[in-house]
Every structure is written in structure tokens, then in C-alpha cells.
Design an enzyme around this catalytic site. Sequence first.
Site, PDB file in Angstrom:
ATOM      1  N   CYS A  55       2.039  11.509   7.063  1.00  0.00           N
ATOM      2  CA  CYS A  55       1.667   9.912   7.930  1.00  0.00           C
ATOM      3  C   CYS A  55       2.611   9.991   9.378  1.00  0.00           C
ATOM      4  O   CYS A  55       3.680  10.666   9.585  1.00  0.00           O
ATOM      5  CB  CYS A  55       2.085   9.152   6.656  1.00  0.00           C
ATOM      6  SG  CYS A  55       2.513   6.923   7.659  1.00  0.00           S
ATOM      7  N   CYS A  59       9.252   5.824   8.734  1.00  0.00           N
ATOM      8  CA  CYS A  59      10.576   5.573   7.869  1.00  0.00           C
ATOM      9  C   CYS A  59      10.790   6.546   7.302  1.00  0.00           C
ATOM     10  O   CYS A  59      10.168   7.346   6.056  1.00  0.00           O
ATOM     11  CB  CYS A  59       9.213   4.703   6.883  1.00  0.00           C
ATOM     12  SG  CYS A  59       7.852   4.261   7.854  1.00  0.00           S
ATOM     13  N   CYS A  62      10.313   7.735   2.562  1.00  0.00           N
ATOM     14  CA  CYS A  62       9.786   7.412   2.676  1.00  0.00           C
ATOM     15  C   CYS A  62       8.783   9.509   2.703  1.00  0.00           C
ATOM     16  O   CYS A  62       8.557  10.116   3.090  1.00  0.00           O
ATOM     17  CB  CYS A  62       8.467   6.879   2.852  1.00  0.00           C
ATOM     18  SG  CYS A  62       6.645   7.281   3.357  1.00  0.00           S
ATOM     19  N   CYS A  99      -3.818  -1.480  -7.152  1.00  0.00           N
ATOM     20  CA  CYS A  99      -3.361  -1.842  -5.635  1.00  0.00           C
ATOM     21  C   CYS A  99      -3.512  -0.266  -5.404  1.00  0.00           C
ATOM     22  O   CYS A  99      -2.867   0.990  -5.391  1.00  0.00           O
ATOM     23  CB  CYS A  99      -2.226  -2.078  -5.647  1.00  0.00           C
ATOM     24  SG  CYS A  99      -1.621  -2.207  -3.793  1.00  0.00           S
ATOM     25  N   CYS A 131      -6.054  -4.931  -4.611  1.00  0.00           N
ATOM     26  CA  CYS A 131      -4.725  -4.810  -3.042  1.00  0.00           C
ATOM     27  C   CYS A 131      -5.880  -3.246  -2.689  1.00  0.00           C
ATOM     28  O   CYS A 131      -5.350  -2.979  -3.227  1.00  0.00           O
ATOM     29  CB  CYS A 131      -3.546  -5.091  -3.983  1.00  0.00           C
ATOM     30  SG  CYS A 131      -2.390  -5.037  -2.565  1.00  0.00           S
ATOM     31  N   CYS A 191       1.253 -10.086   0.139  1.00  0.00           N
ATOM     32  CA  CYS A 191       2.174  -9.437  -0.471  1.00  0.00           C
ATOM     33  C   CYS A 191       2.566  -8.595   0.068  1.00  0.00           C
ATOM     34  O   CYS A 191       2.464  -7.988   1.394  1.00  0.00           O
ATOM     35  CB  CYS A 191       1.136  -7.739  -1.620  1.00  0.00           C
ATOM     36  SG  CYS A 191       2.587  -7.297  -2.529  1.00  0.00           S
ATOM     37  N   ARG A 263       7.966  -8.977  -8.130  1.00  0.00           N
ATOM     38  CA  ARG A 263       7.438  -7.721  -9.087  1.00  0.00           C
ATOM     39  C   ARG A 263       8.381  -6.898  -8.612  1.00  0.00           C
ATOM     40  O   ARG A 263       9.387  -6.544  -7.627  1.00  0.00           O
ATOM     41  CB  ARG A 263       6.121  -6.814  -8.119  1.00  0.00           C
ATOM     42  CG  ARG A 263       6.072  -5.918  -8.391  1.00  0.00           C
ATOM     43  CD  ARG A 263       4.205  -5.523  -8.419  1.00  0.00           C
ATOM     44  NE  ARG A 263       3.984  -6.530  -8.834  1.00  0.00           N
ATOM     45  CZ  ARG A 263       3.099  -6.963  -7.148  1.00  0.00           C
ATOM     46  NH1 ARG A 263       2.885  -6.404  -5.829  1.00  0.00           N
ATOM     47  NH2 ARG A 263       1.744  -7.831  -7.487  1.00  0.00           N
TER      48      ARG A 263
HETATM   49  N1  SAM Z   1       1.544   2.901   4.810  1.00  0.00           N
HETATM   50  C1  SAM Z   1       1.498   1.864   4.503  1.00  0.00           C
HETATM   51  C2  SAM Z   1       3.250   1.138   4.883  1.00  0.00           C
HETATM   52  O1  SAM Z   1       3.387   1.034   5.306  1.00  0.00           O
HETATM   53  O2  SAM Z   1       2.454  -0.270   4.910  1.00  0.00           O
HETATM   54  C3  SAM Z   1       1.564   1.530   2.757  1.00  0.00           C
HETATM   55  C4  SAM Z   1       1.845   2.976   1.889  1.00  0.00           C
HETATM   56  S1  SAM Z   1       3.545   2.221   2.003  1.00  0.00           S
HETATM   57  C5  SAM Z   1       3.910   3.920   0.916  1.00  0.00           C
HETATM   58  C6  SAM Z   1       3.998   0.851   0.967  1.00  0.00           C
HETATM   59  C7  SAM Z   1       5.396   0.783   0.808  1.00  0.00           C
HETATM   60  O3  SAM Z   1       6.120   1.353  -0.047  1.00  0.00           O
HETATM   61  C8  SAM Z   1       5.934   0.429   2.240  1.00  0.00           C
HETATM   62  O4  SAM Z   1       6.717  -0.438   3.079  1.00  0.00           O
HETATM   63  C9  SAM Z   1       8.177   0.721   1.746  1.00  0.00           C
HETATM   64  O5  SAM Z   1       8.293  -0.689   1.211  1.00  0.00           O
HETATM   65  C10 SAM Z   1       6.895   1.343  -0.284  1.00  0.00           C
HETATM   66  N2  SAM Z   1       7.963   2.358  -0.078  1.00  0.00           N
HETATM   67  C11 SAM Z   1       7.600   3.654   0.418  1.00  0.00           C
HETATM   68  N3  SAM Z   1       8.472   4.819  -0.369  1.00  0.00           N
HETATM   69  C12 SAM Z   1       9.354   4.821  -1.220  1.00  0.00           C
HETATM   70  C13 SAM Z   1      10.951   4.355  -1.376  1.00  0.00           C
HETATM   71  N4  SAM Z   1      11.182   5.981  -1.398  1.00  0.00           N
HETATM   72  N5  SAM Z   1      11.198   3.895  -2.609  1.00  0.00           N
HETATM   73  C14 SAM Z   1      10.847   2.412  -2.391  1.00  0.00           C
HETATM   74  N6  SAM Z   1       9.926   1.968  -1.807  1.00  0.00           N
HETATM   75  C15 SAM Z   1       9.323   2.798  -1.342  1.00  0.00           C
HETATM   76  C1  DTB Z   2       5.390  -1.623  -2.581  1.00  0.00           C
HETATM   77  O1  DTB Z   2       6.364  -2.950  -2.330  1.00  0.00           O
HETATM   78  N1  DTB Z   2       6.256  -1.098  -3.531  1.00  0.00           N
HETATM   79  C2  DTB Z   2       4.975   0.246  -4.164  1.00  0.00           C
HETATM   80  C3  DTB Z   2       3.662  -0.044  -3.265  1.00  0.00           C
HETATM   81  N2  DTB Z   2       4.072  -1.600  -2.038  1.00  0.00           N
HETATM   82  C4  DTB Z   2       2.285   0.032  -2.286  1.00  0.00           C
HETATM   83  C5  DTB Z   2       4.879   1.638  -3.300  1.00  0.00           C
HETATM   84  C6  DTB Z   2       5.989   2.154  -4.223  1.00  0.00           C
HETATM   85  C7  DTB Z   2       6.189   3.594  -3.951  1.00  0.00           C
HETATM   86  C8  DTB Z   2       7.492   4.485  -4.319  1.00  0.00           C
HETATM   87  C9  DTB Z   2       7.527   5.636  -3.126  1.00  0.00           C
HETATM   88  C10 DTB Z   2       6.533   6.479  -3.814  1.00  0.00           C
HETATM   89  O2  DTB Z   2       5.875   6.648  -5.674  1.00  0.00           O
HETATM   90  O3  DTB Z   2       5.925   7.545  -3.250  1.00  0.00           O
HETATM   91 FE1  SF4 Z   3       3.098   6.778   6.361  1.00  0.00          FE
HETATM   92 FE2  SF4 Z   3       5.245   6.244   4.512  1.00  0.00          FE
HETATM   93 FE3  SF4 Z   3       6.373   4.521   6.632  1.00  0.00          FE
HETATM   94 FE4  SF4 Z   3       3.580   4.056   5.095  1.00  0.00          FE
HETATM   95  S1  SF4 Z   3       5.840   3.836   4.346  1.00  0.00           S
HETATM   96  S2  SF4 Z   3       3.983   3.952   6.789  1.00  0.00           S
HETATM   97  S3  SF4 Z   3       2.711   5.708   4.473  1.00  0.00           S
HETATM   98  S4  SF4 Z   3       5.927   7.119   6.271  1.00  0.00           S
END
Ligand code: SAM
Ligand code: DTB
Ligand code: SF4
Length: 318
Positions: A55, A59, A62, A99, A131, A191, A263
Site C-alpha cells: 500500500c 500509516c 500498518c 468485511c 462490508c 463503519c 466492535r
Molecule cells: N486501506 C484501507 C484504509 O486504510 O482505509 C482499508 C484497510 S485498513 C488495514 C483498515 C483499518 O485497519 C485501518 O484504518 C486501521 O484502523 C486498522 N488497522 C490496520 N493495521 C492495524 C494494526 N496493526 N492494529 C490495529 N488496527 C489496525
Molecule cells: C478495523 O477497524 N479493524 C480491521 C478492519 N477494520 C478492516 C482491521 C484490523 C487489522 C489488524 C492488522 C492486520 O491484521 O493486518
Molecule cells: Fe494502506 Fe494500511 Fe494505511 Fe490502509 S491502513 S491505507 S492498507 S497503509
Amino acid sequence: MSDGLRHDYARAEVRAIHDLPLFELIDRARAVHLEHHPKSELQLCTLLSVKTGGCPEDCAYCPQSAHYKTPVDREQLLGVDEVLAAAKRAREVGATRLCMGAAWREVKDGPAFEQILEMVSKVKAEGLETCVTLGMLTAEQAQRLRAAGLDAYNHNLDSSPDFYRSIITTRTFDQRLETLKNVRAAGITVCTGGIIGMGEGVEDRCAMLVELAKLDPHPESVPINALVRVPGTPLENMPPVDPLDLVRMIATARIMMPRSRVRLSAGRAELSREAQLLCMYAGANSIFYGETLLTTPNQGPDADTELMRSAGLSAAPA
Ligand code: SAM
Ligand code: DTB
Ligand code: SF4
């Protein structure tokens, strides 16, 4: 006040709720919960990463960001058949919602988006709520998702407007609000929630709840995630979240957004059964259900079935 609920919380007022003596906070949250929701029901939502890794966003939490070297490898968009097979498995173990997440900054019109639309309509036809979480979305794209049968769109505010800037530089908090506006306008349920344990202060947590409750109507779902600390990300060495901090966040969200589903999201694998049940008693009535979240392990369905049995909880109907 289109939903008759409050959207004008001041941060100090939220802080006062959040910092109540714990039992008083939980009592208040439980009372709100009982007024608006069945007392022993849990919504079971299964996550599926349909496009993993690589990506362009930065973030800091992530594992899927291309900016960091993490254990997650980049993968192609899954085929519709693979997604359908996963949807059927999720339904068979008891999930009511699937989702689907993509590691994209935004949706781009073209073949990949067409494929997502097909996934949505076919998963919906299997009898599951749908979702997706695909990053930023235009008004037109939101309408097309709705027409394909999308029930909900996940797009998190993640943190307070101030703290957000230290976690993500590649897109703004206001851009997130814009996407949520497009989702709402298309008639898709919203959501949106955030993450604790990224080094933010309690003031930031309360400020995030203020922003979530400003949304009018309130989001139908509010995921509260505890940071999953993944090696290679800038936040890998954060201290673990105190489970009682999660209880406080959930209880405060429950009081502020009485009708929303709150949630208990990422980070559950590190919680004891008792801590998870306290979160549920304090207002959480939804979980991510399945062996994995998007890329990291979750407490699996067997442990969840056992947890629900021991507490007398049942799966919420779709
Ligand atoms: N790329 C899209 C976005 O960021 O909107 C969708 C997927 S992204 C992985 C969705 C959400 O997962 C993020 O906004 C964040 O709140 C959560 N998330 C991602 N990595 C995480 C982590 N290591 N621990 C907890 N929540 C996480
Ligand atoms: C949300 O609030 N948490 C989910 C979902 N929306 C998409 C994602 C959590 C991701 C946790 C790290 C991972 O498994 O990559
Ligand atoms: Fe990309 Fe992860 Fe950020 Fe979603 S949360 S925009 S997958 S870097």
C-alpha cells in the site's frame, strides 16, 4: 440531531465520562446498552483481505504499508471464486457479515473495482451482509457499491485530528471525513472507529470519540482496535494496551453513541477471556470472527464459540 441523539459533545465532558470510577462508568454504559440492544447478542463479522500489502500510504501502525519492511508480502487481488469460497466458510462457522479489505489508498475506476463490485453482489447473494474497506472513495464509486448490494463501508478516523498527523502523512483527516460523507450519501451504512495504543494520550482518545459522535447520524458500527504491534512498522515497540483502557474506551463510546454497534476489534488475541467479557459487558456487541484479521492472527472461532457458550451469548441475526 436527525437521529435524536447528541452530536455536540465537548472534549472535557467526554473526558469526565471516560475518567469516572470504573464501576460507575461500566454501570452507566451497561444501562445505555440494555436500553438500546439485546443484552446477550454478539454480531460476528469475518474479515478477508482481498488485496494484501504494497500500500502506498504510510500509516505507522500498518503491516501492509509499502513504506515498511514487515512480514507481509504483496499479493494480487483475489479472484471472485476464492472470495466466494471464503464467504461460504465464514457463513458455515456462523458469521453474518463479511468485511473485505484492500490495501489501497483509494479506489480507482477500472477492472479491479469492477471485480470488487462482482465480489460484493455475489457475497450478498450467499446471504451474508457485505462490508468493504478500500480506502478513499468518490460519491459515484459509493453509489456503484450500493447498487451492487453493499451494506456497510469501513473507513476509520483512526485517532484524534491532532495525533492523526503523527501517524499518517499521506492523507488528511478531512479526506477521511469526505469519504464517510460519500458513503452516507449513497445510503451505505457507516463503519468507522479507531485504534488505541499508538502512543496517543487519553485526551486524543476522547477527541476521537468527539469526532465520531459528531457524525450525524452516528456511525452504525464503531470498531475500537487495540494496536497489533507488527515487526518492521514504526510502532512495533509500543507498550501493550492495558485491557482496562479498552474497557473505558468501549464504555465511553457506548454512552455517547447509544444505538451504534461497538466492535471489540483488533487486539483481542492478546486479551484474556475475562477482559473480553468485561468489554462486552461495558457495551461491545460485535467482534471480528475468524482465524485471521486482515494479515495478523485473531482468536479463532473455536475459542469464540467457547467464550460465547461460557457467557451465554448468542450470535446476532443478520
Ligand atoms: N486501506 C484501507 C484504509 O486504510 O482505509 C482499508 C484497510 S485498513 C488495514 C483498515 C483499518 O485497519 C485501518 O484504518 C486501521 O484502523 C486498522 N488497522 C490496520 N493495521 C492495524 C494494526 N496493526 N492494529 C490495529 N488496527 C489496525
Ligand atoms: C478495523 O477497524 N479493524 C480491521 C478492519 N477494520 C478492516 C482491521 C484490523 C487489522 C489488524 C492488522 C492486520 O491484521 O493486518
Ligand atoms: Fe494502506 Fe494500511 Fe494505511 Fe490502509 S491502513 S491505507 S492498507 S497503509
